[in-house]
Design a protein around this motif. Structure first.
Motif, short mmCIF file in Angstrom:
data_model
loop_
_atom_site.label_atom_id
_atom_site.label_comp_id
_atom_site.label_asym_id
_atom_site.label_seq_id
_atom_site.Cartn_x
_atom_site.Cartn_y
_atom_site.Cartn_z
N MET A 161 0.82 -1.17 -0.04
CA MET A 161 0.06 0.03 0.03
C MET A 161 1.17 1.21 -0.14
O MET A 161 1.53 1.53 0.91
CB MET A 161 -0.92 -0.13 1.28
CG MET A 161 -1.82 -1.14 1.23
SD MET A 161 -2.03 -2.08 2.67
CE MET A 161 -2.98 -0.94 3.64
N LYS A 162 0.91 2.02 -1.21
CA LYS A 162 1.78 3.19 -1.19
C LYS A 162 0.69 4.38 -1.28
O LYS A 162 0.07 4.67 -2.22
CB LYS A 162 2.36 3.17 -2.51
CG LYS A 162 3.19 4.31 -2.74
CD LYS A 162 4.63 4.26 -1.75
CE LYS A 162 5.70 5.27 -2.28
NZ LYS A 162 6.29 5.86 -0.95
N GLY A 163 0.77 5.01 -0.08
CA GLY A 163 -0.04 6.05 -0.01
C GLY A 163 0.56 7.42 0.77
O GLY A 163 0.00 8.46 0.72
N HIS A 164 1.64 7.06 1.22
CA HIS A 164 2.34 7.82 2.19
C HIS A 164 3.86 8.40 1.29
O HIS A 164 4.47 7.47 0.88
CB HIS A 164 2.65 7.36 3.50
CG HIS A 164 1.48 7.34 4.34
ND1 HIS A 164 0.98 8.38 4.73
CD2 HIS A 164 0.89 6.44 4.68
CE1 HIS A 164 -0.16 8.04 5.40
NE2 HIS A 164 -0.19 6.86 5.55
N ARG A 218 -7.24 2.20 -0.59
CA ARG A 218 -7.33 3.48 -0.04
C ARG A 218 -8.54 4.07 -0.06
O ARG A 218 -9.25 4.26 -1.18
CB ARG A 218 -6.09 4.50 -0.54
CG ARG A 218 -6.09 5.76 0.15
CD ARG A 218 -4.92 6.67 0.00
NE ARG A 218 -4.64 7.14 -1.23
CZ ARG A 218 -3.77 8.17 -1.43
NH1 ARG A 218 -3.21 8.71 -0.45
NH2 ARG A 218 -3.48 8.84 -2.50
N LEU A 219 -9.04 4.39 1.05
CA LEU A 219 -10.49 4.64 1.42
C LEU A 219 -10.51 6.37 1.48
O LEU A 219 -11.41 6.94 0.88
CB LEU A 219 -10.94 4.16 2.63
CG LEU A 219 -12.39 4.50 2.99
CD1 LEU A 219 -13.55 3.68 1.71
CD2 LEU A 219 -12.94 3.45 4.00
N GLY A 220 -9.70 6.91 2.13
CA GLY A 220 -9.48 8.33 2.00
C GLY A 220 -8.34 9.02 3.07
O GLY A 220 -7.60 8.19 3.45
N THR A 221 -8.26 10.20 3.06
CA THR A 221 -7.11 10.94 3.92
C THR A 221 -7.73 11.77 4.69
O THR A 221 -8.97 12.17 4.58
CB THR A 221 -6.03 11.27 2.88
OG1 THR A 221 -6.69 12.61 2.00
CG2 THR A 221 -5.30 10.25 2.12
N TYR A 222 -6.91 12.47 5.73
CA TYR A 222 -7.58 13.22 6.72
C TYR A 222 -6.58 14.42 6.63
O TYR A 222 -5.50 14.51 7.06
CB TYR A 222 -7.64 12.86 8.07
CG TYR A 222 -8.48 11.76 8.12
CD1 TYR A 222 -10.01 11.80 8.55
CD2 TYR A 222 -7.97 10.26 7.95
CE1 TYR A 222 -10.98 10.56 8.42
CE2 TYR A 222 -8.95 9.09 8.01
CZ TYR A 222 -10.34 9.39 8.12
OH TYR A 222 -11.03 8.26 8.32
N TYR A 273 6.25 2.45 2.89
CA TYR A 273 5.12 1.67 2.47
C TYR A 273 4.41 0.89 3.56
O TYR A 273 5.02 0.58 4.66
CB TYR A 273 5.68 0.37 1.77
CG TYR A 273 6.21 0.67 0.31
CD1 TYR A 273 5.05 0.43 -0.72
CD2 TYR A 273 7.20 1.08 -0.08
CE1 TYR A 273 5.41 0.56 -2.15
CE2 TYR A 273 7.69 1.31 -1.63
CZ TYR A 273 6.53 0.98 -2.49
OH TYR A 273 6.90 1.30 -3.79
N VAL A 274 2.97 0.47 3.44
CA VAL A 274 2.34 -0.22 4.15
C VAL A 274 2.30 -1.83 3.66
O VAL A 274 1.84 -1.64 2.69
CB VAL A 274 1.14 0.24 4.62
CG1 VAL A 274 0.42 -0.70 5.72
CG2 VAL A 274 0.96 1.87 5.38
N ARG A 275 2.68 -2.60 4.37
CA ARG A 275 2.49 -3.88 3.89
C ARG A 275 1.46 -4.80 4.60
O ARG A 275 1.57 -4.95 6.02
CB ARG A 275 4.00 -4.88 3.94
CG ARG A 275 4.91 -3.95 3.04
CD ARG A 275 6.29 -4.61 3.27
NE ARG A 275 6.45 -5.96 2.43
CZ ARG A 275 6.94 -6.08 1.25
NH1 ARG A 275 7.17 -4.89 0.61
NH2 ARG A 275 6.98 -7.19 0.82
N LEU A 276 0.52 -5.30 3.92
CA LEU A 276 -0.54 -6.11 4.32
C LEU A 276 -0.40 -7.34 4.10
O LEU A 276 -0.36 -8.00 3.18
CB LEU A 276 -1.77 -5.51 3.82
CG LEU A 276 -3.09 -5.75 4.44
CD1 LEU A 276 -3.25 -5.63 5.90
CD2 LEU A 276 -4.45 -5.18 3.58
#
Length: 326
Positions: free
Chosen positions: A6-9, A44-48, A311-314
């Motif tokens: 998961m690459k969102g950061h 990815r659902l969303g960000t704050y 990365y987040v790895r699930l």
């Protein structure tokens, strides 16, 4: 076990938290944007959006409606999980490091860093059901010990607060009076800064991870040392399986030393230990930098790791994992 990447950061991960049902995963990083993902497929659902500094920590309410985040921008913010709208911002005179909702979500414990001559503090805030009634004042403020408090979590029945940090001492405080009840001693305790605290599903015991290359399991009421898990690298994150007698530990050498060594020498894997027997049962490789965050899904069938690599790895466990014989 094929991980979902998961690459969102844009920057290193700092913290991961599943909601109570285990269908959402919240991630914090040194970029300014906490993110929420679907925990089954990593979408990815969303960000704050609203912080102006690294976000160090987060927690989510039991009904998954509210998120609380602590940041280096000297604020702790409450968010509506579903809409991403900021509900309230607590302002401090120094960076906010750790946040944790009490059981029942009526209180939150927050720690602030020592900054510009101010000591570190542990503060308890009341969380209003209706955001329009939310106020900023603290129900309790404990002027902290020397050095930064990296983690503070609620003890059993919200009666105590457990804190740990740079001075390597775990302390248990009375959550009403702020009185110091217990602290870990030099013999059984950690020898270097404590980076993480992770509670068991029941809350009866917790795991501490430290730069002294060990993780330790403690009784949450008596602060008795139960078990210790020793690795060959500093521990940045740890978590307790809610399903099996396993703990997972992650870390690696400091990021500044990484470029000079081979990727394998950096030891960037999540290590699994048997909780009772204290023996290593396996490892999961994959990150290109130290692991800074670990979390088990509440059903115990998957876990997530967040690294210095952004990365987040699930990881969803294979059937074999549930049949490991010791």
């Amino acid at each position: 076990m094929r991980p979902i990447l998961m690459k969102g950061h844009e920057r290193p991960l700092t913290f991961l938290k599943y909601n109570r049902e285990g269908d959402l995963l919240f991630s914090c990083a040194k970029d300014h944007t906490p993110t929420v993902w679907f925990a089954d497929n990593g979408e990815r659902l969303g960000t704050y959006k609203g912080h102006n500094g690294a976000v160090w920590c987060c927690d989510v309410s039991r009904d998954s409606t509210r998120l609380i985040t602590g940041s280096a921008d000297q604020t702790v913010k409450l968010w509506n999980v579903q809409t991403g709208v900021q509900l309230y911002s607590f302002n401090f005179d120094s960076p906010a490091r750790a946040v944790d909702f009490s059981v029942g979500d009526k209180l939150a414990v927050i720690t602030t860093d020592p900054f510009m001559g101010l000591p570190s503090t542990i503060q308890v805030k009341r969380i209003a059901r209706d955001p329009s009634q939310q106020t900023g004042e603290s129900v309790l403020t404990i002027k902290g010990p020397h050095g930064r408090i990296n983690r503070a979590v609620w003890g059993p029945l919200n009666k105590t607060i457990i804190s740990a940090g740079e001075d390597a001492v775990i302390r248990i405080w009375d959550s009403e009076t702020g009185q110091l009840l217990k602290k870990s001693d030099k013999e059984t305790g950690h020898q270097k800064p404590i980076t993480s605290l992770s509670k068991s599903a029941s809350g009866s015991h917790f795991l501490s991870g430290s730069l002294d290359k060990s993780a330790k399991l403690w009784d949450a009421r008596t602060l008795t040392l139960i078990k210790a898990y020793v690795t060959e690298r500093p521990v940045n994150a740890c978590a307790i399986s809610p399903l099996l007698d396993h703990v997972v530990i992650g870390g690696g050498q400091d990021a500044s030393h990484v470029t000079t060594t081979d990727r394998r020498a950096g030891k960037f894997e999540a290590k699994f230990f048997h909780k009772i027997l204290q023996e290593e049962i396996g490892g999961v490789k994959g990150h290109f930098g130290p692991i800074n965050a670990l979390a088990f899904n509440p059903d115990g069938r998957s876990f997530a790791s967040g690294g210095e690599d952004g990365y987040v790895r699930l990881h969803h466990f294979d059937p074999d994992y549930f049949n490991i014989k010791m």
